[in-house]
Design a protein around this motif. Structure first.
Motif, PDB file in Angstrom:
ATOM      1  N   MET A  20       0.853  -1.191   0.000  1.00 53.67           N
ATOM      2  CA  MET A  20       0.000   0.000   0.000  1.00 53.67           C
ATOM      3  C   MET A  20       0.887   1.237   0.000  1.00 53.67           C
ATOM      4  N   SER A  21       0.615   2.164  -0.899  1.00 52.06           N
ATOM      5  CA  SER A  21       1.441   3.363  -1.016  1.00 52.06           C
ATOM      6  C   SER A  21       1.193   4.313   0.135  1.00 52.06           C
ATOM      7  N   ASP A  22       2.204   5.133   0.444  1.00 53.23           N
ATOM      8  CA  ASP A  22       2.069   6.125   1.491  1.00 53.23           C
ATOM      9  C   ASP A  22       1.091   7.212   1.059  1.00 53.23           C
ATOM     10  N   PRO A  23       0.362   7.813   2.024  1.00 50.13           N
ATOM     11  CA  PRO A  23      -0.557   8.889   1.663  1.00 50.13           C
ATOM     12  C   PRO A  23       0.203  10.125   1.160  1.00 50.13           C
ATOM     13  N   ILE A  24      -0.490  10.936   0.400  1.00 46.63           N
ATOM     14  CA  ILE A  24       0.083  12.193  -0.076  1.00 46.63           C
ATOM     15  C   ILE A  24       0.452  13.052   1.126  1.00 46.63           C
ATOM     16  N   LEU A  25       1.557  13.760   1.037  1.00 49.75           N
ATOM     17  CA  LEU A  25       1.990  14.560   2.180  1.00 49.75           C
ATOM     18  C   LEU A  25       1.192  15.860   2.307  1.00 49.75           C
ATOM     19  N   ILE A  26       1.058  16.619   1.227  1.00 49.72           N
ATOM     20  CA  ILE A  26       0.421  17.936   1.309  1.00 49.72           C
ATOM     21  C   ILE A  26      -0.748  18.032   0.339  1.00 49.72           C
ATOM     22  N   SER A  27      -1.887  18.502   0.851  1.00 47.95           N
ATOM     23  CA  SER A  27      -3.023  18.857   0.008  1.00 47.95           C
ATOM     24  C   SER A  27      -3.061  20.372  -0.131  1.00 47.95           C
ATOM     25  N   ILE A  28      -2.860  20.849  -1.353  1.00 47.70           N
ATOM     26  CA  ILE A  28      -2.993  22.277  -1.632  1.00 47.70           C
ATOM     27  C   ILE A  28      -4.456  22.538  -1.938  1.00 47.70           C
ATOM     28  N   CYS A  29      -5.142  23.188  -1.020  1.00 46.16           N
ATOM     29  CA  CYS A  29      -6.589  23.389  -1.127  1.00 46.16           C
ATOM     30  C   CYS A  29      -6.873  24.793  -1.656  1.00 46.16           C
ATOM     31  N   ILE A  30      -7.585  24.862  -2.775  1.00 49.76           N
ATOM     32  CA  ILE A  30      -7.842  26.146  -3.434  1.00 49.76           C
ATOM     33  C   ILE A  30      -9.353  26.351  -3.565  1.00 49.76           C
ATOM     34  N   PRO A  31      -9.938  27.211  -2.738  1.00 50.30           N
ATOM     35  CA  PRO A  31     -11.335  27.578  -2.934  1.00 50.30           C
ATOM     36  C   PRO A  31     -11.414  28.639  -4.040  1.00 50.30           C
ATOM     37  N   ALA A  32     -12.067  28.302  -5.150  1.00 42.68           N
ATOM     38  CA  ALA A  32     -12.036  29.167  -6.333  1.00 42.68           C
ATOM     39  C   ALA A  32     -13.375  29.851  -6.571  1.00 42.68           C
ATOM     40  N   TRP A  73     -13.847  27.278   1.684  1.00 33.82           N
ATOM     41  CA  TRP A  73     -12.543  26.854   2.224  1.00 33.82           C
ATOM     42  C   TRP A  73     -12.699  25.488   2.889  1.00 33.82           C
ATOM     43  N   ASN A  74     -13.754  25.378   3.710  1.00 32.12           N
ATOM     44  CA  ASN A  74     -13.980  24.130   4.440  1.00 32.12           C
ATOM     45  C   ASN A  74     -14.236  22.966   3.495  1.00 32.12           C
ATOM     46  N   GLU A  75     -14.942  23.237   2.389  1.00 27.08           N
ATOM     47  CA  GLU A  75     -15.225  22.167   1.440  1.00 27.08           C
ATOM     48  C   GLU A  75     -13.933  21.630   0.840  1.00 27.08           C
ATOM     49  N   ALA A  76     -13.002  22.530   0.531  1.00 28.34           N
ATOM     50  CA  ALA A  76     -11.709  22.084  -0.001  1.00 28.34           C
ATOM     51  C   ALA A  76     -10.966  21.233   1.020  1.00 28.34           C
ATOM     52  N   ILE A  77     -11.015  21.641   2.282  1.00 29.66           N
ATOM     53  CA  ILE A  77     -10.354  20.870   3.338  1.00 29.66           C
ATOM     54  C   ILE A  77     -11.015  19.504   3.502  1.00 29.66           C
ATOM     55  N   ARG A  78     -12.339  19.471   3.431  1.00 28.55           N
ATOM     56  CA  ARG A  78     -13.048  18.190   3.557  1.00 28.55           C
ATOM     57  C   ARG A  78     -12.664  17.226   2.436  1.00 28.55           C
ATOM     58  N   ASP A 113      -6.435  16.842  10.262  1.00 35.68           N
ATOM     59  CA  ASP A 113      -6.982  15.937  11.264  1.00 35.68           C
ATOM     60  C   ASP A 113      -8.506  15.811  11.180  1.00 35.68           C
ATOM     61  N   LYS A 114      -9.123  16.510  10.211  1.00 33.55           N
ATOM     62  CA  LYS A 114     -10.564  16.465   9.993  1.00 33.55           C
ATOM     63  C   LYS A 114     -11.360  16.934  11.212  1.00 33.55           C
ATOM     64  N   GLN A 115     -10.717  17.710  12.068  1.00 30.77           N
ATOM     65  CA  GLN A 115     -11.396  18.234  13.253  1.00 30.77           C
ATOM     66  C   GLN A 115     -11.584  19.742  13.197  1.00 30.77           C
ATOM     67  N   PHE A 116     -10.684  20.433  12.494  1.00 32.13           N
ATOM     68  CA  PHE A 116     -10.699  21.884  12.520  1.00 32.13           C
ATOM     69  C   PHE A 116     -11.119  22.454  11.164  1.00 32.13           C
ATOM     70  N   PHE A 117     -12.178  23.274  11.224  1.00 36.02           N
ATOM     71  CA  PHE A 117     -12.669  23.965  10.042  1.00 36.02           C
ATOM     72  C   PHE A 117     -12.920  25.425  10.411  1.00 36.02           C
ATOM     73  N   TYR A 118     -13.022  26.261   9.403  1.00 39.51           N
ATOM     74  CA  TYR A 118     -13.247  27.685   9.650  1.00 39.51           C
ATOM     75  C   TYR A 118     -14.711  27.918  10.011  1.00 39.51           C
ATOM     76  N   ASP A 119     -14.935  28.787  10.971  1.00 44.18           N
ATOM     77  CA  ASP A 119     -16.270  29.058  11.496  1.00 44.18           C
ATOM     78  C   ASP A 119     -17.059  29.882  10.476  1.00 44.18           C
ATOM     79  N   ASN A 120     -18.123  29.303   9.921  1.00 45.39           N
ATOM     80  CA  ASN A 120     -18.887  30.008   8.892  1.00 45.39           C
ATOM     81  C   ASN A 120     -19.859  31.043   9.444  1.00 45.39           C
TER      82      ASN A 120
END
Length: 316
Positions: free
Chosen positions: A1-13, A76-81, A170-177
């Protein structure tokens, strides 16, 4: 099994394909390659989708069109999710990486501080219309204040905009809408309850500044700043004002928005409790001639006197 990607560059467009293309170009040249790009699109047309299709063979890029516009900060939160990487690198579509080594510098910091979960870098403000540039570094004393008490962010966002931040996915922290004006500060204060931030004193991000941005639209508007700052204060607790930097920030907030009564707070949209110290602060400013109150030296002096007289009343 391959290692997970290190960085997700999240771009809300949202529509601005010229800016987005500049950002994607800056991603293309990165020497560090263990990343994915996640684009969540609020646009009413296919312009962003068509641009993303041009880059999907250059690096892993996942495009998601939101069924209806989510707005700031929910996009922003959707990109993180949607991100699958170990680390989140949110970058707004009008910001971009400074050079080909920017991502590698973040990775170097991760390797140097293996127990840290939150990093932020120096950055360059770039005025999009004039081309003026300004490098922004954290003052060492303010950084020490931040490490000592995260609530000092209420006195000035020394971390910077979200584009300069890297944090654990960590899927715990999102920006307060519920907020827009203090959305980044609220997120940082909440996140930093889990650990200390690590500062990277290298300019790694260009931050585009334009008139259309949310921060420009909401600046010095009572109906935005008053409810949101009270929302943040009610989260941090009134004892945060024991820090003189935070106290001074609230003094300046009331002065700059010309709040002369509790009724002014109500008409601005805040209906909650107002601590007696803040009521006293408002009364002092009301009884001080405006010409003196806007004098920097005098205002600082009278603020400090008021602080000394009231700091012991600031309890949770």
């Amino acid at each position: 099994m391959s290692d997970p990607i290190l960085i997700s560059i999240c771009i809300p467009a949202y529509k601005r394909v010229d800016f987005l293309e500049r950002l994607l170009q800056s991603v293309t040249i990165q020497t560090f390659r263990d990343f994915e790009v996640v684009v969540t699109d609020d646009s009413p047309d296919d312009s962003v989708k068509k641009l993303c299709e041009q880059y999907q063979e250059l690096f892993p890029l996942k495009y998601f069109r939101n069924p209806s516009a989510l707005g700031t900060p929910e996009n922003w939160n959707e990109a993180i999710r949607r991100a699958t990487g170990k680390w989140i690198k949110l970058i707004h579509d009008d910001d971009w990486l400074v050079n080909e080594h920017s991502l590698q510098q973040y990775v170097n910091a991760i390797n140097k501080h293996p127990h840290a979960t939150f990093f932020f870098s120096a950055y360059r403000n770039f005025w999009l219309h004039s081309g003026r540039q300004q490098d922004v570094f954290v003052n060492s004393s303010r950084y020490k204040q931040l490490l000592k008490q995260r609530a000092t962010l209420c006195a000035g966002n020394v971390i910077g905009p979200p584009s300069v931040v890297l944090h654990l996915n960590d899927k715990q922290f999102f920006y307060d809408n519920k907020v827009k004006w203090v959305v980044d500060i609220e997120f940082y204060i909440r996140y930093l309850k889990t650990g200390q931030p690590v500062y990277i004193p290298e300019v790694l991000i260009n931050v585009g500044i334009g008139e259309y941005q949310v921060t420009q639209e909401t600046f010095r508007k009572r109906e935005v700043e008053i409810p949101e700052n009270f929302y943040l204060l009610n989260k941090t607790g009134i004892a945060a004002l024991k820090n003189r930097l935070v106290y001074d920030a609230w003094w300046r907030l009331m002065r700059n928005l010309n709040i002369l009564s509790v009724e002014d707070l109500r008409t601005a949209g805040y209906s909650g409790a107002v601590h007696p110290v803040l009521r006293s602060m408002i009364a002092w400013q009301k009884n001080t001639p405006r010409s003196l109150l806007t004098n920097g030296v005098f205002s600082k002096t009278i603020m400090f006197v008021h602080y000394l007289l009231n700091r012991n009343r600031l309890r949770q």
